[in-house]
Design a protein around this motif. Sequence first.
Motif, mmCIF file in Angstrom:
data_model
loop_
_atom_site.group_PDB
_atom_site.id
_atom_site.type_symbol
_atom_site.label_atom_id
_atom_site.label_comp_id
_atom_site.label_asym_id
_atom_site.label_seq_id
_atom_site.Cartn_x
_atom_site.Cartn_y
_atom_site.Cartn_z
ATOM 1 N N ALA A 126 114.147 6.452 -83.814
ATOM 2 C CA ALA A 126 113.584 6.835 -83.735
ATOM 3 C C ALA A 126 112.871 6.100 -81.829
ATOM 4 O O ALA A 126 112.713 4.886 -82.376
ATOM 5 N N ASP A 127 112.932 6.910 -81.166
ATOM 6 C CA ASP A 127 111.645 6.548 -80.473
ATOM 7 C C ASP A 127 110.678 6.430 -80.158
ATOM 8 O O ASP A 127 109.636 6.303 -80.008
ATOM 9 N N ARG A 128 110.162 8.126 -80.830
ATOM 10 C CA ARG A 128 108.511 8.274 -81.265
ATOM 11 C C ARG A 128 109.038 8.539 -82.834
ATOM 12 O O ARG A 128 109.856 9.049 -83.193
ATOM 13 N N ILE A 129 107.900 8.198 -83.328
ATOM 14 C CA ILE A 129 107.473 8.667 -84.534
ATOM 15 C C ILE A 129 106.122 9.575 -85.381
ATOM 16 O O ILE A 129 105.116 8.586 -84.651
ATOM 17 N N LEU A 130 106.041 10.686 -85.979
ATOM 18 C CA LEU A 130 104.997 11.470 -85.990
ATOM 19 C C LEU A 130 105.123 11.325 -87.114
ATOM 20 O O LEU A 130 105.460 11.476 -88.593
ATOM 21 N N VAL A 131 103.575 10.824 -87.510
ATOM 22 C CA VAL A 131 103.311 11.043 -89.325
ATOM 23 C C VAL A 131 102.278 11.932 -89.074
ATOM 24 O O VAL A 131 101.289 12.301 -89.069
ATOM 25 N N LEU A 132 102.700 12.145 -90.592
ATOM 26 C CA LEU A 132 101.762 13.622 -90.971
ATOM 27 C C LEU A 132 100.859 12.843 -91.916
ATOM 28 O O LEU A 132 101.557 12.018 -93.043
ATOM 29 N N SER A 133 99.650 13.776 -92.380
ATOM 30 C CA SER A 133 98.938 13.587 -93.420
ATOM 31 C C SER A 133 99.517 14.598 -94.125
ATOM 32 O O SER A 133 100.483 15.396 -94.033
ATOM 33 N N PRO A 134 98.825 14.015 -95.780
ATOM 34 C CA PRO A 134 98.814 14.962 -96.781
ATOM 35 C C PRO A 134 98.612 16.558 -96.294
ATOM 36 O O PRO A 134 98.300 16.872 -95.862
ATOM 37 N N ARG A 135 99.499 17.094 -97.693
ATOM 38 C CA ARG A 135 99.082 19.010 -97.488
ATOM 39 C C ARG A 135 98.130 19.093 -97.118
ATOM 40 O O ARG A 135 97.099 19.357 -98.211
ATOM 41 N N PRO A 136 97.408 20.126 -96.475
ATOM 42 C CA PRO A 136 98.405 20.298 -94.963
ATOM 43 C C PRO A 136 98.621 19.539 -94.035
ATOM 44 O O PRO A 136 97.480 19.104 -93.581
ATOM 45 N N GLY A 137 99.988 19.530 -93.736
ATOM 46 C CA GLY A 137 100.331 18.688 -92.967
ATOM 47 C C GLY A 137 99.874 18.235 -91.710
ATOM 48 O O GLY A 137 99.615 20.169 -91.099
ATOM 49 N N LYS A 138 98.990 17.377 -91.094
ATOM 50 C CA LYS A 138 98.307 17.282 -89.738
ATOM 51 C C LYS A 138 98.762 16.455 -89.417
ATOM 52 O O LYS A 138 99.503 15.044 -90.000
ATOM 53 N N VAL A 139 98.922 16.276 -87.740
ATOM 54 C CA VAL A 139 99.444 14.907 -86.978
ATOM 55 C C VAL A 139 98.066 14.061 -87.242
ATOM 56 O O VAL A 139 97.058 13.899 -86.825
ATOM 57 N N GLY A 163 116.151 14.555 -73.828
ATOM 58 C CA GLY A 163 116.852 13.307 -75.231
ATOM 59 C C GLY A 163 116.356 12.208 -75.881
ATOM 60 O O GLY A 163 116.990 11.324 -75.970
ATOM 61 N N GLU A 164 115.114 12.314 -75.937
ATOM 62 C CA GLU A 164 114.543 11.948 -77.150
ATOM 63 C C GLU A 164 114.533 12.408 -78.186
ATOM 64 O O GLU A 164 114.841 13.018 -78.907
ATOM 65 N N PHE A 165 114.901 10.683 -79.388
ATOM 66 C CA PHE A 165 114.909 11.191 -80.411
ATOM 67 C C PHE A 165 113.748 11.081 -81.114
ATOM 68 O O PHE A 165 112.847 9.661 -81.482
ATOM 69 N N LEU A 166 112.994 11.661 -82.002
ATOM 70 C CA LEU A 166 112.142 12.210 -82.527
ATOM 71 C C LEU A 166 111.797 11.864 -84.233
ATOM 72 O O LEU A 166 113.258 13.036 -84.665
ATOM 73 N N ALA A 167 111.311 11.039 -84.991
ATOM 74 C CA ALA A 167 111.725 10.920 -86.415
ATOM 75 C C ALA A 167 110.030 11.089 -87.111
ATOM 76 O O ALA A 167 108.896 11.593 -86.097
ATOM 77 N N VAL A 168 110.105 12.308 -88.286
ATOM 78 C CA VAL A 168 108.921 13.107 -88.802
ATOM 79 C C VAL A 168 108.822 12.243 -89.989
ATOM 80 O O VAL A 168 109.570 12.494 -90.848
ATOM 81 N N VAL A 169 107.713 11.648 -90.552
ATOM 82 C CA VAL A 169 107.225 11.113 -92.120
ATOM 83 C C VAL A 169 105.863 11.792 -92.284
ATOM 84 O O VAL A 169 104.948 11.830 -91.932
ATOM 85 N N ALA A 180 116.590 14.967 -80.854
ATOM 86 C CA ALA A 180 117.328 15.387 -82.007
ATOM 87 C C ALA A 180 115.339 15.131 -82.578
ATOM 88 O O ALA A 180 114.546 14.186 -82.403
ATOM 89 N N VAL A 181 115.840 15.460 -83.966
ATOM 90 C CA VAL A 181 114.044 15.717 -84.409
ATOM 91 C C VAL A 181 114.894 15.106 -85.947
ATOM 92 O O VAL A 181 115.443 15.918 -86.858
ATOM 93 N N LEU A 182 114.514 14.211 -86.920
ATOM 94 C CA LEU A 182 114.645 13.259 -87.688
ATOM 95 C C LEU A 182 113.303 13.634 -89.326
ATOM 96 O O LEU A 182 112.707 13.905 -88.515
#
Length: 265
Positions: free
Chosen positions: A204-217, A34-40, A190-192
């Motif tokens: 989003a309910d939560r936002i996952l922030v990735l680093s420059p390549r290689p992507g890390k949380v 039921g959660e909405f997660l965004a990935v940026v 959902a994952v956006l």
Amino acid sequence: MSHLLEFEHVSYSYHSIGGETLALSDISFNLTAGEFLAVVGPSGCGKSTLLNLICHLTEPEQGRILYKGEALTKDSVRSIGYMLQKDHLFQWRSIEKNIYLGLEIQKKLTPKTKEYAAHLLQKYGLYEFRHKKPSELSGGMRQRAALIRTLVLSPTLLLLDEPFSALDYQTRLNTANDIGSIIRGEQKSAVLVTHDLSEAVSLADRILVLSPRPGKVRRVITTSFPDDMTALKRRGTNEFKDYFNMIWKEMNGDEESTYSAGTIC
């Protein structure tokens, strides 16, 4: 809370004649039902690769992905819906026939599923346009039709790969608001994936922030808005600007300057 999706120390590399390119490194996160997660994250950090892994189009080289508590397989992805950047509606088919497409491919086109398709068209304002061709609809209406085409298959999880990026600014805001409301109304997970930080915060309910390549949380940010607040209404709050600047600083190090979400969103 039960976890619908879990990434446990997942890494993935692309291989070519020129060598190996590490795209994602030691990715761990979860998605609650039921959660909405965004990935940026910056371009090239592996956001779309992450969606490909969830769809089982590729497999992790290290770590594992769990879906409903079990290892992700080709069979389990049948309950995952994918909405792409473009609507990919066939111009020679009516909106109704476009919505039937997935049902036809999966041999699930029955009187019951047709009734459900009609219900979704009615509920989300496209029933009177069901016999129109895609070229006769606005961009926002076409994206709504693309979402209904996905929802009619009753997916448990929706993957959204920059689904509003091809729209003009005003249409993008309204369509994101509509589709966000539809996903919450249908109680879908959902994952956006998006480059638009304002879009991530507004949906989003939560936002996952990735680093420059290689992507890390780099960080996972939990938003706190009333459950019934739409994406457009979120944009008018002070909290929206705070979250925007929080993500901006996370992606750009400790730069002193901050941007106004009102001028960039």
